[in-house]
Design a protein around this motif. Structure first.
Motif, PDB file in Angstrom:
ATOM      1  N   THR A   1      11.214  44.560  73.135  1.00  0.00           N
ATOM      2  CA  THR A   1      10.264  43.869  74.005  1.00  0.00           C
ATOM      3  C   THR A   1      10.895  43.540  75.350  1.00  0.00           C
ATOM      4  O   THR A   1      10.265  43.691  76.405  1.00  0.00           O
ATOM      5  N   SER A  51       9.371  34.389  68.135  1.00  0.00           N
ATOM      6  CA  SER A  51       9.782  35.336  67.101  1.00  0.00           C
ATOM      7  C   SER A  51       9.493  36.780  67.486  1.00  0.00           C
ATOM      8  O   SER A  51      10.088  37.710  66.941  1.00  0.00           O
ATOM      9  N   ARG A  52       8.574  36.982  68.425  1.00  0.00           N
ATOM     10  CA  ARG A  52       8.241  38.342  68.881  1.00  0.00           C
ATOM     11  C   ARG A  52       9.265  38.875  69.863  1.00  0.00           C
ATOM     12  O   ARG A  52       9.224  40.061  70.228  1.00  0.00           O
ATOM     13  N   VAL A  90       5.331  37.238  75.633  1.00  0.00           N
ATOM     14  CA  VAL A  90       5.314  36.880  74.207  1.00  0.00           C
ATOM     15  C   VAL A  90       4.442  35.654  73.960  1.00  0.00           C
ATOM     16  O   VAL A  90       4.572  34.991  72.930  1.00  0.00           O
ATOM     17  N   GLN A 109       5.284  32.733  71.302  1.00  0.00           N
ATOM     18  CA  GLN A 109       5.743  33.199  69.995  1.00  0.00           C
ATOM     19  C   GLN A 109       7.142  33.795  70.172  1.00  0.00           C
ATOM     20  O   GLN A 109       7.316  34.998  70.364  1.00  0.00           O
TER      21      GLN A 109
END
Length: 411
Positions: free
Chosen positions: A173, A167-168, A157, A165
């Protein structure tokens, strides 16, 4: 005049018979001495020194000094060598060893900017390490293993410049990473990967990097249900020993290793960390270190004989490890190297592939099959709690038959 055949093998550009450049003659001589101390054969050492002489010639052509040697300069040298019509084989095979020499001798320096450059992803992994050590109280070996399996999720990420990041980061994921990271591993290692990822997610949640708990969304790898310990039979152990030629140094080493694992039930890491100082020949004991604990075990006669035969032919090494590599640099073997020996021997013996931990199971099962108690098996394996050793009671068929009620009878 002899005409060159069109099918003749092309040769790389030869270096001068008398080496030139800023690394001659002191650095080349220092490299030869270092390689000899590491245990490299004369042929291998000559190839590495030859590559260093190529570097010296290239540095002279590019007006580079010894104090300018760094990763950037070595990258330029490698790129220059690969741009030739015929690339010297030593550029691929010997570059890593030459780099290790330059680091050990203090010639390979890193610029201050490179030393200070720490990306956000690297800083996050460092903070995670500190959290596991300070807040969770985990051992360094456990921390290293969890970072090895889980730190890649931070990179997944992160952007190209190392910015993370967070937030990803979502369940999808995480599961994609777990599936890709565990693709080449077995069931047990996949479970370790899941544990490492969950630990990383708990740290990220506790430090405010993510806003919700994602651990519940991490999928379990298939087949992680605990199974019965599996040992190997007497015939398989004999097959492993038969392929170890005691007349050779490597055969004597492998024979001593197999005998010790089968009789004493050592973990691969415990066998790898065993040093010459851990052997008390006068008292007949071995000091075993593993899982953050130490315990002593008596040396059986067959283990002592195999160990003595190996130590008589053990080559000079860089450390005092009992089981050392046969190739340079000769030093203490790693746990994966120990397990790899057992896998290689099982292939030579023509039996199903097994690893070092199967031999540990065999030692515990032999204790119970011979009338020993769970306490005795626990002392052999070095378990802290007897409940850990109780898994082997499930495969003690002799004792289980005594508890079986005959058909049609009511106890």
């Amino acid at each position: 005049m002899t005409k060159k055949s069109p099918t003749a093998r092309p040769y790389v550009d030869r270096i001068p018979l008398v080496p030139v450049g800023p690394l001659t003659p002191a650095v080349l001589a220092e490299c030869s001495s270092w390689l000899a101390g590491q245990g490299y054969s004369p042929g291998s050492a000559a190839s590495i020194v030859n590559l260093l002489a190529r570097l010296s010639l290239w540095m002279q052509a590019n007006d580079a000094r010894v104090d300018q040697i760094g990763e950037a300069l070595l990258d330029r040298f490698v790129a220059s060598e690969h741009s030739r019509a015929v690339v010297a084989a030593t550029v691929t095979t010997c570059m890593g060893t030459m780099r290790r020499f330059l680091i050990a001798a203090g010639y390979l320096v890193t610029s201050e900017s490179e030393l200070c450059a720490v990306t956000e992803a690297q800083a996050a992994v460092t903070a995670w390490r500190a959290w596991m050590r300070d807040e969770r109280g985990l051992l360094e070996t456990t921390i290293e293993a969890r970072c090895y399996y889980g730190a890649g999720l931070v990179d997944a990420v992160a952007t190209a410049d190392g910015t993370v990041q967070w937030s990803r980061l979502d369940a999808a994921t995480v599961n994609v990473y777990v599936a890709e990271r565990g693709h080449a591993y077995g069931v047990v290692t996949r479970a370790h990967i899941v544990d490492a990822v969950r630990c990383l997610l708990r740290w990220a949640l506790s430090t405010g990097r993510i806003s919700r708990d994602l651990t519940a969304g991490v999928l379990k790898p298939p087949g992680t249900r605990r199974t019965l310990p599996r040992g190997v039979g007497v015939e398989q152990v004999a097959a492993l020993l038969n392929v170890c030629d005691p007349a050779t140094a490597i055969g004597a080493r492998d024979r001593a290793l197999v005998t010790m694992l089968v009789r004493l039930g050592l973990r691969a890491g415990e066998a790898a960390r065993l040093t010459l100082d851990d052997i008390d020949w006068a008292a007949g004991y071995l000091k075993i270190s593993g899982k953050g604990r130490e315990h002593t075990l008596p040396i059986p006669v067959d283990v002592g004989e195999a160990l003595e035969a190996w130590l008589r032919v053990r080559p000079a090494a860089l450390d005092r490890g009992v089981f050392v590599r046969m190739k340079a640099p000769r030093r203490m073997m790693t746990p994966s190297g120990i397990s790899g020996i057992i896998a290689r021997l099982s292939g030579l013996a023509g039996i199903d592939r097994i690893y070092a931990h199967r031999l540990r199971h065999t030692a515990a099962m032999d204790v119970l099959a011979g009338g020993g108690t769970l306490t005795e098996a626990r002392e052999l394996l070095g378990h802290v709690y007897t409940v850990t050793t109780m898994a082997y009671a499930k495969v003690d068929l002799t004792s289980l038959r005594a508890l079986t009620v005959p058909f049609g009878q009511v106890p």
